[in-house]
Enzyme design. Sequence first.
Site, PDB file in Angstrom:
ATOM      1  N   GLY A  39      27.377   9.528 -12.675  1.00  0.00           N
ATOM      2  CA  GLY A  39      28.475   9.442 -11.733  1.00  0.00           C
ATOM      3  C   GLY A  39      29.709   8.946 -12.455  1.00  0.00           C
ATOM      4  O   GLY A  39      29.609   8.279 -13.491  1.00  0.00           O
ATOM      5  N   GLN A  44      38.043   5.488 -13.687  1.00  0.00           N
ATOM      6  CA  GLN A  44      37.382   5.278 -14.974  1.00  0.00           C
ATOM      7  C   GLN A  44      38.001   6.130 -16.090  1.00  0.00           C
ATOM      8  O   GLN A  44      37.751   5.872 -17.258  1.00  0.00           O
ATOM      9  CB  GLN A  44      35.884   5.556 -14.872  1.00  0.00           C
ATOM     10  CG  GLN A  44      35.152   4.529 -14.035  1.00  0.00           C
ATOM     11  CD  GLN A  44      33.684   4.812 -14.015  1.00  0.00           C
ATOM     12  OE1 GLN A  44      33.198   5.573 -13.189  1.00  0.00           O
ATOM     13  NE2 GLN A  44      32.961   4.198 -14.941  1.00  0.00           N
ATOM     14  N   CYS A  87      27.039   1.207 -16.561  1.00  0.00           N
ATOM     15  CA  CYS A  87      28.325   1.772 -16.168  1.00  0.00           C
ATOM     16  C   CYS A  87      28.985   2.372 -17.401  1.00  0.00           C
ATOM     17  O   CYS A  87      28.951   1.768 -18.474  1.00  0.00           O
ATOM     18  CB  CYS A  87      29.205   0.668 -15.573  1.00  0.00           C
ATOM     19  SG  CYS A  87      30.827   1.233 -15.029  1.00  0.00           S
ATOM     20  N   LEU A  88      29.597   3.527 -17.242  1.00  0.00           N
ATOM     21  CA  LEU A  88      30.272   4.152 -18.366  1.00  0.00           C
ATOM     22  C   LEU A  88      31.486   3.346 -18.816  1.00  0.00           C
ATOM     23  O   LEU A  88      31.968   3.539 -19.933  1.00  0.00           O
ATOM     24  CB  LEU A  88      30.666   5.589 -18.012  1.00  0.00           C
ATOM     25  CG  LEU A  88      29.490   6.524 -17.718  1.00  0.00           C
ATOM     26  CD1 LEU A  88      29.983   7.906 -17.336  1.00  0.00           C
ATOM     27  CD2 LEU A  88      28.529   6.590 -18.886  1.00  0.00           C
ATOM     28  N   HIS A 129      27.641   2.399  -6.269  1.00  0.00           N
ATOM     29  CA  HIS A 129      28.323   2.059  -7.519  1.00  0.00           C
ATOM     30  C   HIS A 129      29.678   2.764  -7.607  1.00  0.00           C
ATOM     31  O   HIS A 129      30.705   2.129  -7.884  1.00  0.00           O
ATOM     32  CB  HIS A 129      27.421   2.460  -8.686  1.00  0.00           C
ATOM     33  CG  HIS A 129      27.976   2.178 -10.037  1.00  0.00           C
ATOM     34  ND1 HIS A 129      27.535   1.133 -10.810  1.00  0.00           N
ATOM     35  CD2 HIS A 129      28.929   2.815 -10.772  1.00  0.00           C
ATOM     36  CE1 HIS A 129      28.202   1.133 -11.965  1.00  0.00           C
ATOM     37  NE2 HIS A 129      29.046   2.150 -11.962  1.00  0.00           N
ATOM     38  N   GLU A 130      29.701   4.075  -7.355  1.00  0.00           N
ATOM     39  CA  GLU A 130      30.954   4.831  -7.444  1.00  0.00           C
ATOM     40  C   GLU A 130      31.923   4.428  -6.340  1.00  0.00           C
ATOM     41  O   GLU A 130      33.136   4.343  -6.577  1.00  0.00           O
ATOM     42  CB  GLU A 130      30.687   6.337  -7.429  1.00  0.00           C
ATOM     43  CG  GLU A 130      29.825   6.841  -8.569  1.00  0.00           C
ATOM     44  CD  GLU A 130      30.258   6.394  -9.963  1.00  0.00           C
ATOM     45  OE1 GLU A 130      31.481   6.212 -10.204  1.00  0.00           O
ATOM     46  OE2 GLU A 130      29.376   6.205 -10.819  1.00  0.00           O
ATOM     47  N   HIS A 133      33.731   1.364  -7.444  1.00  0.00           N
ATOM     48  CA  HIS A 133      34.822   1.646  -8.389  1.00  0.00           C
ATOM     49  C   HIS A 133      36.119   1.949  -7.647  1.00  0.00           C
ATOM     50  O   HIS A 133      37.187   1.463  -8.027  1.00  0.00           O
ATOM     51  CB  HIS A 133      34.479   2.830  -9.294  1.00  0.00           C
ATOM     52  CG  HIS A 133      33.704   2.461 -10.508  1.00  0.00           C
ATOM     53  ND1 HIS A 133      34.146   1.555 -11.438  1.00  0.00           N
ATOM     54  CD2 HIS A 133      32.505   2.904 -10.958  1.00  0.00           C
ATOM     55  CE1 HIS A 133      33.252   1.444 -12.408  1.00  0.00           C
ATOM     56  NE2 HIS A 133      32.237   2.246 -12.132  1.00  0.00           N
TER      57      HIS A 133
END
Length: 164
Positions: A39, A44, A87-88, A129-130, A133
């Site tokens: 995701g 991000q 997380c990226l 999670h997304e 963000h």
Amino acid sequence: MLGDPVLHTPCEPVTDFGPALAELIEDLFATMYAARGVGLAANQIGVPLRVFVFDCPDDEDIRHLGHLVNPRLTEADGIVLRGPEGCLSLPGLEAGMERYDHAVAEGVTQDGAPARIEGSGFFARCLQHESDHLEGLVYPDRLSGWRRARALRAARKAPWATGS
């Protein structure tokens, strides 16, 4: 990366549903796949708009592929499970996070059509999670005590750390 102000500021709603939005969604997918994620939210990659993409399995290994524009997390319920979450924007790091086992996000597609995405297990974790963000949160913001301290310490020592 963690520490960049764009990650800690709530995102703005999308108002232009033209070609730039389609290009943003393509960029999000390309970036997510290049980083081997499941995701990715627009902030991000430095774009403070309410958009995220996903290509994520649930606990039954059913693949969920798509995007949401202007999403709202409308349900997060069921049992609470602690599981590893990465997380990226914090590459290489992971922490045990509590998330609900069921989640629903509602928004629209890139064409403005209403969309409702329901997930369970790992995919529910991804939706939560997304959605975080887009509200200006990264997963360490949801940690407390020693888990939060350990995650932030590891982030400060990471090769990508910005010093903040």
